[in-house]
Every structure is written in C-alpha cells, then in structure tokens.
Design a protein around this motif. Structure first.
Motif, mmCIF file in Angstrom:
data_model
loop_
_atom_site.group_PDB
_atom_site.id
_atom_site.type_symbol
_atom_site.label_atom_id
_atom_site.label_comp_id
_atom_site.label_asym_id
_atom_site.label_seq_id
_atom_site.Cartn_x
_atom_site.Cartn_y
_atom_site.Cartn_z
ATOM 1 N N GLN A 6 0.829 -1.214 0.000
ATOM 2 C CA GLN A 6 0.000 0.000 0.000
ATOM 3 C C GLN A 6 0.856 1.255 0.000
ATOM 4 N N SER A 7 1.910 1.262 0.815
ATOM 5 C CA SER A 7 2.766 2.449 0.906
ATOM 6 C C SER A 7 3.574 2.650 -0.374
ATOM 7 N N SER A 10 1.165 3.878 -3.009
ATOM 8 C CA SER A 10 0.799 5.267 -2.733
ATOM 9 C C SER A 10 1.896 6.219 -3.200
ATOM 10 N N ASN A 13 1.929 6.169 -7.002
ATOM 11 C CA ASN A 13 0.709 6.826 -7.481
ATOM 12 C C ASN A 13 0.821 8.345 -7.382
ATOM 13 N N ASN A 14 1.336 8.814 -6.242
ATOM 14 C CA ASN A 14 1.494 10.259 -6.037
ATOM 15 C C ASN A 14 2.487 10.863 -7.029
ATOM 16 N N SER A 426 -6.720 1.546 -6.381
ATOM 17 C CA SER A 426 -5.588 2.471 -6.416
ATOM 18 C C SER A 426 -4.438 1.902 -7.244
ATOM 19 N N THR A 430 -2.676 3.426 -10.657
ATOM 20 C CA THR A 430 -1.222 3.611 -10.787
ATOM 21 C C THR A 430 -0.733 3.074 -12.125
#
Length: 461
Positions: A6-7, A10, A13-14, A426, A430
């Motif tokens: 997840q991290s 994230s 993705n960011n 998510s 990505t």
C-alpha cells in the motif's frame, strides 16, 4: 506485507499523478503545439467542419475496421465516463472554481497531444492475423522507432493489461451498482437487505451485455459506441444546459469565480483553498484523467478507422478532447457552481456534488436521470477499455488470446459488482498512469513525424 504494498503503491501513485507527470504531459503537449504551429487553434474551425460533417454522413466500413465516426465514438466511450461527473466535482471541491480554468488550459494543449497520438496510430498501424486494423502507442513505437526503443511498446501493453480490469471494468461496474441501488432505495423498490442480491444480478447482466458486444468483434463495438455515446452525451448536455439556463443570472459571477479563482483561489473559497498551486494541480490532473490526452489509449480505437488519411483522423482527436473536457466537463462545473449548492471546499467530493446541482434545480425526480447517466457513462467506459485491453494483450501474445481475454474481462464485471476490492482500485489507477511514460517518450521522439504528416496533408511550406 499488505501495508508495504500500500505504501509503495501510494508513493508511485502520487508521483505518477503528481507534479512530475503533469509537467511531462503538459510539456509534451506544449512542444507538439509549438512544432505544429498551434494546429489545434489555427485549424480548429476546419477540424470541427471535418468532424461534425462526418456525424451525419452515412458510411460503411470495410472488414476489420470501423467508420471514422465509430472510431471516435469508441474512443469517447472510454473518456466520457464517471470522471466527467465525479472528477470535476472533486477538482472544484479541493482546488476551488479556479481548477476549471486550468482544466481548460490542459485541454487546449491536450487537443494537440491527442491529435498527434491518433495521427501516429493510423500512420503506423498494421493488420492482424484476423484482418483487423490494430494500432496505438505500442505500434507507433514498434514501427516508428528503432529496436532500442521497442521495450517501451512492451511496457505500455503490459501496463494496459494490468489497468483494464480495475480502471476499465470493476470500478465502473461498482459505479453502476451504486447508481442503481441509490435510485431503487430512494423510491423504496428494494430494501437495504436486498442490496447484495441486487448487486449480483446487476453484475451478471452487465457481464452478459459486455460479452455479447466485445465477442461480436470490432464492427459490433463500433455500432454500439456510435449509438450509445451520442445519445448519452446529448441527454447529459441537454439537462446540464437546463440547469445553466434556469440559473442564467448566476453565470457572470460563476465565470468571474473561475477566472479569479485560477490565480487567487483564497478570494473565492474564503481562504479554505488558498493555494494557487493546488488549484492548478487539481484542474490539470482532472483534465488529463478525463480526456486521456498523453496516455495514448484513445489512439487504439482511432487506429481501427477505415481511413487513408492519418491527419484527417487526427482531427477527430481534437474534437474528442473538445467534447470531453471543454464541453461536458465545463457543463458539469456550471451545474455545480450555477445551482448555488454549498460546496465543502478542502474536502474531496464525488458524483453526489454534481447530483445535488441537478436535484436542487429540477427536484428529486432527476435522480433517475443521474442514475441512468452514470450507468451509461460507466458502461461505455467498460466497452472502450475492453477493446484497449484486447489490443494490448494481443500485442504481447497473439490474436488467439483475444476471445479468452474478453470472456475473462466480461466476468470481472460480476466481481466488481459484488466484492470490495479495496486497494486494487488504487493499484489499477497507478498502472493507468504508468502507461503515459512510454507513450510520452514516443510522442517526443516522433514529434518530427507528426510535423511532416501535417505539412504533407495541408501542403504547408
């Protein structure tokens, strides 16, 4: 392990949907705009004449292809989606009304980017083993660049296959079930305890419809898109314009807030959204996410067009971005801002904000229309992305895998309707963003080819 995934996702993705990606997408759009001498502006009247003229022209496509209009409708099927309703609402809530202005700027540059993608896709396309036209970023990388760059074609296709099941299918089916359940619960047709059963039934129906359309081949996909997309766009535009007309006295103030908010967001949002950068970021990001200019996906549909003129089909790419962002996204923004509904600036919002704009003007009965609109937008996206996924997996393997892929893709609709896939949404987003990287590199390297094709078509010196 789950937290680590997840991290990592994230962070990626960011980055992908953050500042670096936007700079690259806007930068390539600006480069193409300058090199083609602002083609999307100076040839805009010609593009509209060529594209709108084809809407009413009866035309049959040869075997293994679509008519040019069917191709643009298939591309619009994937771009005109829930992002036009929910994405715009989110941009305004977080970035303020000024985000709409930056959405327009990204669309103007995006027109040239999409034009270039479509032109290259038609110019470098091939016929597959089934006799169908195939093209898109993977083919203009393969046929337009040296072998040293061919790994980019594989990367684009791999990211495409990983994207379609989530972004193109499961999330869209989830939108359909939410919209239908909301309408049914509103009118007390079903109870809360029956929602699970209703979701399963909806998932099965969607899966059957998707399978019937996709397994019918390129011609059936084109025929469905050509009927569904103009219908859903016209109905949505009609009701959205109604909101604007009924609140016409608010229009000058609304446009004032959009222009002023683009550079001084705090003065419009009461200081809650005070960052000029946030307003610009949200507007540009939502615009790109909506019209897909820079991602290269739409060119896959355009490559199926029965045309001998790459530039002429490229003009339909300009029309596509104009319709998606300048027209439909702007109308969504005006529905929200003209209706006078309270906006919780600083907090993310979705389709419910747009729906509130409609219901505050027309009354609760319009929720039936919004449910139908959301379903049509989401279903058309499933069909468009089904074609994209099939072309990507075919490029990686062969045309023999197309039908098995389409069957699996159709069945994912049942999963999307009944299971909470959580983080997979998510992750799919990505991979969607990662598709842009090989495509943008290819557009940069092939920009000279685009300029040459434009000069040859318009006989420019």
């Amino acid at each position: 392990m789950l937290e680590l995934i997840q991290s990592v996702n994230s962070a990626v993705n960011n980055f992908i949907w953050g500042v670096p990606a936007m700079i690259c997408i806007i930068g390539v759009g600006l480069l193409l705009t300058i090199k083609t001498k602002f083609l999307q502006i100076r040839k805009f009247p010609y593009a509209m004449k060529e594209t709108l003229g084809r809407v009413f022209k009866k035309q049959d496509a040869s075997d293994g292809s679509m008519t040019p209009f069917q191709a643009v409708c298939t591309a619009l099927a994937s771009t005109v989606g829930t992002g036009n309703i929910a994405g715009v609402a989110g941009a305004i809530a977080i970035g303020g009304p000024g985000a709409v202005f930056w959405m327009w700027i990204s669309a103007i540059l995006g027109m040239c980017t999409k034009f270039s993608e479509v032109t290259l896709a038609v110019h470098f396309r091939e016929r597959n083993q089934e006799g169908d036209y195939v093209g898109g970023p993977m083919y203009y990388i393969k046929n337009g660049l040296s072998k040293n760059w061919h790994f980019l074609a594989v990367l684009f296709s791999a990211f495409g296959v990983l994207t379609v099941f989530g972004t193109g299918n499961a999330t869209q089916v989830n939108t359909i079930t939410t919209a239908i359940n909301s309408a049914l619960l509103n009118f007390h047709v079903i109870s809360q305890s029956s929602v699970g059963t209703a979701n399963l039934i909806i998932g099965i129906i969607v899966a059957i419809l998707v399978a019937l359309i996709l397994l019918g081949g390129i011609k059936r996909i084109g025929q469905v898109a050509e009927r569904l997309v103009p219908f859903m766009a016209f109905i949505y535009i009609f009701f959205a314009l109604g909101v604007v007309v009924l609140n016409i006295d608010q229009l000058p103030a609304v446009f004032g807030s959009i222009i002023n908010g683009a550079f001084h967001p705090a003065s419009v949002t009461g200081g809650i959204v005070g960052s000029f950068f946030m307003s610009m970021k949200k507007g540009v990001a939502r615009g790109i996410f909506s019209n897909e200019a820079g991602l290269g996906t739409g060119s896959i549909a355009h490559a199926c067009a029965d045309t001998k003129e790459p530039v002429k089909q490229g003009l339909l790419g300009i029309f596509e971005v104009f319709t998606d962002t300048i027209l439909i996204c702007t109308l969504t923004a005006l529905v929200i801002l003209c209706s006078g509904i309270p906006i919780g600036f600083g907090a993310d919002a979705g389709a419910e904000l747009t729906i509130s704009g409609f219901t505050s003007t027309y009354g609760n009965w319009i929720s039936i229309f919004t449910a139908v609109a959301l379903c049509c937008f989401a279903f058309s996206t499933i069909i468009g992305w089904g074609l994209y996924g099939a072309r990507c997996i075919e490029f990686l393997f062969s045309s023999k895998v197309i039908k098995p892929f389409m069957l699996v893709y159709s069945l994912v609709a049942i999963l999307g309707a009944t299971v909470d896939l959580g983080m997979l949404w998510s992750i799919a987003e990505t991979f969607n963003g990662l598709m842009a990287i090989p495509n943008l590199i290819a557009l940069f390297l092939l920009s000279g080819t685009v300029v040459k094709l434009v000069k040859d078509y318009f006989h420019e010196k």
